[in-house]
Motif scaffolding. Structure first.
Motif, PDB file in Angstrom:
ATOM      1  N   VAL A 209      22.842   6.078   5.080  1.00  0.00           N
ATOM      2  CA  VAL A 209      21.811   6.296   6.103  1.00  0.00           C
ATOM      3  C   VAL A 209      20.477   6.533   5.398  1.00  0.00           C
ATOM      4  O   VAL A 209      20.406   7.325   4.453  1.00  0.00           O
ATOM      5  N   MET A 210      19.468   5.801   5.816  1.00  0.00           N
ATOM      6  CA  MET A 210      18.121   5.987   5.258  1.00  0.00           C
ATOM      7  C   MET A 210      17.134   6.092   6.405  1.00  0.00           C
ATOM      8  O   MET A 210      17.377   5.553   7.488  1.00  0.00           O
ATOM      9  N   ALA A 211      16.002   6.738   6.158  1.00  0.00           N
ATOM     10  CA  ALA A 211      14.991   6.893   7.204  1.00  0.00           C
ATOM     11  C   ALA A 211      13.655   6.397   6.677  1.00  0.00           C
ATOM     12  O   ALA A 211      13.297   6.665   5.523  1.00  0.00           O
ATOM     13  N   LEU A 212      12.926   5.651   7.494  1.00  0.00           N
ATOM     14  CA  LEU A 212      11.648   5.117   7.022  1.00  0.00           C
ATOM     15  C   LEU A 212      10.684   4.835   8.169  1.00  0.00           C
ATOM     16  O   LEU A 212      11.062   4.844   9.346  1.00  0.00           O
ATOM     17  N   SER A 213       9.460   4.586   7.780  1.00  0.00           N
ATOM     18  CA  SER A 213       8.464   4.104   8.730  1.00  0.00           C
ATOM     19  C   SER A 213       7.789   2.888   8.104  1.00  0.00           C
ATOM     20  O   SER A 213       7.249   2.978   7.009  1.00  0.00           O
ATOM     21  N   ALA A 214       7.836   1.760   8.811  1.00  0.00           N
ATOM     22  CA  ALA A 214       7.179   0.561   8.288  1.00  0.00           C
ATOM     23  C   ALA A 214       5.665   0.714   8.404  1.00  0.00           C
ATOM     24  O   ALA A 214       4.913   0.037   7.715  1.00  0.00           O
ATOM     25  N   LYS A 215       5.240   1.618   9.270  1.00  0.00           N
ATOM     26  CA  LYS A 215       3.811   1.806   9.485  1.00  0.00           C
ATOM     27  C   LYS A 215       3.181   2.639   8.370  1.00  0.00           C
ATOM     28  O   LYS A 215       2.197   2.233   7.754  1.00  0.00           O
ATOM     29  N   THR A 216       3.765   3.804   8.092  1.00  0.00           N
ATOM     30  CA  THR A 216       3.190   4.674   7.060  1.00  0.00           C
ATOM     31  C   THR A 216       3.802   4.414   5.684  1.00  0.00           C
ATOM     32  O   THR A 216       3.349   4.957   4.690  1.00  0.00           O
ATOM     33  N   GLU A 217       4.866   3.607   5.671  1.00  0.00           N
ATOM     34  CA  GLU A 217       5.626   3.285   4.447  1.00  0.00           C
ATOM     35  C   GLU A 217       6.412   4.466   3.893  1.00  0.00           C
ATOM     36  O   GLU A 217       6.986   4.373   2.802  1.00  0.00           O
ATOM     37  N   GLU A 218       6.466   5.570   4.640  1.00  0.00           N
ATOM     38  CA  GLU A 218       7.294   6.697   4.205  1.00  0.00           C
ATOM     39  C   GLU A 218       8.757   6.234   4.154  1.00  0.00           C
ATOM     40  O   GLU A 218       9.253   5.612   5.098  1.00  0.00           O
ATOM     41  N   GLY A 219       9.409   6.513   3.050  1.00  0.00           N
ATOM     42  CA  GLY A 219      10.820   6.144   2.908  1.00  0.00           C
ATOM     43  C   GLY A 219      11.063   4.680   2.600  1.00  0.00           C
ATOM     44  O   GLY A 219      12.202   4.265   2.361  1.00  0.00           O
TER      45      GLY A 219
END
Lengths: 236, 116
Positions: free
Chosen positions: A202-212
């Protein structure tokens, strides 16, 4: 009883025990072999509509396209819109429009493969139809199944739609930039996914802020490296 | 929608099988549907009733059996079942478990009779 002489016609029972999905399984195996022939790592991206599959792909292309040759198969009921978005990035893409079908299957992928320059692709992303139910039943012949779960969808989705999480190697929690505004407990979701599929990452990310995002890119690079090695071992 | 594609597969498999039994017709078909196969038995049955016309299943009685969801714990070696898809062992909390049944969609048996 037969009408002519009143005899009881003989009945016989055949024990079949055949997998009803066998044609798709055979086609999926065939696709997998073909991918291996061209040394392509194929990744099936699944999620509900609007979880950010295309946005994830666009961003992933930005991170990887200077290092790897990429290809994309887009699946939608209608329109070429998603394919257009990928095409703008200069990546070979083929759009499957299924009309009314709710999922992609292995034979649709087989046909799409003939439309792509396979000898020039190292990582192939298949964007499945936005649907958390039906795609779970269809092996496409890919090496990795990735399911996206976006924060606005709510933390109860794994429990409500367990089958798609069960067939996934990786679950990507997307749009985590929205976490401050919504009741979505990452830890709790991680635990409920673990009960459904203990082996899934399981991974968590944001394509907008690039976090993760870096973790996801590293995961892909690692998967590709391991895949290439496994093919070499097979050849030896 | 999805059930229709499963029906297509069932018809294809029965057509293929019946090539080996000329002069016979199917009078009964039994499907074994896992509780967590992703297929809704009632929807599948009505879809199959609808689409069986002009197929080898046209005159067949359709019976659906539900296969229970069973899991085995590889650590404490116990078998168990659950009301929802949850692979954690209720006895030792292990996640080192395997699904024994309840995931598949199988064509279990066909009952044949002379076509005339």
């Amino acid at each position: 009883m037969c009408k002519e002489c009143g005899c009881t016609p003989k009945r016989e029972t055949l024990n079949i025990l055949e997998d009803i999905m066998k044609y798709n399984q055979l086609q999926a195996q065939h696709n997998r072999k073909r991918f291996e022939k061209y040394e392509i790592l194929a990744i099936n991206l699944m999620s509900a509509p609007g979880s950010g599959k295309t946005t994830l792909l666009e961003k992933t292309i930005d991170f990887l396209s200077s290092k790897y040759s990429l290809g994309v198969i887009e699946g939608d009921l209608e329109t070429e819109r998603d394919a257009e978005r990928i095409r703008k990035k200069g990546i070979p893409v083929f759009q499957i429009t299924t009309g009314s079908a709710c999922h992609l299957d292995a034979s649709l992928i087989h046909k799409a493969m003939h439309q792509l320059p396979l000898d020039k692709i190292e990582l192939l992303f298949i964007e499945n139809l936005g649907n958390l139910v039906c795609p779970a039943n269809y092996d496409l012949g890919t090496h990795l199944n990735v399911t996206l779960l976006s924060v606005p969808e709510g933390e109860d989705k794994p429990e409500k739609y367990p089958l798609i999480f069960k067939v996934s190697d990786l679950i990507l929690i997307t749009k985590i930039d929205l976490l401050p505004y919504l009741d979505f407990n990452l830890e709790k979701v991680g635990e409920s996914i673990k009960k459904i599929n203990p082996k899934a990452k399981v991974m968590a990310l944001s394509a907008k802020t690039e976090e993760g995002f870096k973790d996801w890119i590293e995961f892909l690079e690692e998967a590709y490296k391991n895949y290439k090695q496994s093919i070499v071992h097979k050849e030896l | 929608m999805h059930e229709y594609f499963i029906v297509q597969n069932i018809l294809k498999i029965t057509e293929e099988l019946m090539k080996k039994y000329p002069g016979k017709k199917i009078v009964k078909v039994v499907l074994l549907i896992g509780r967590y196969s992703g297929v809704e038995p009632d929807l599948l049955k009505s879809a199959l009733e609808f689409f069986k016309k002009e197929s080898p299943l046209e005159e067949a009685e359709i019976l659906i059996e539900i296969e229970d969801f069973k899991i085995r714990c590889k650590d404490c070696k116990k078998d168990f079942s659950k009301e929802k898809w949850d692979l954690s062992c209720p006895f030792c909390d292990s996640f080192n478990t395997e699904v024994i049944s309840g995931e598949k969609i199988l064509l279990k048996t066909l009952e044949l009779m002379d076509a005339n």
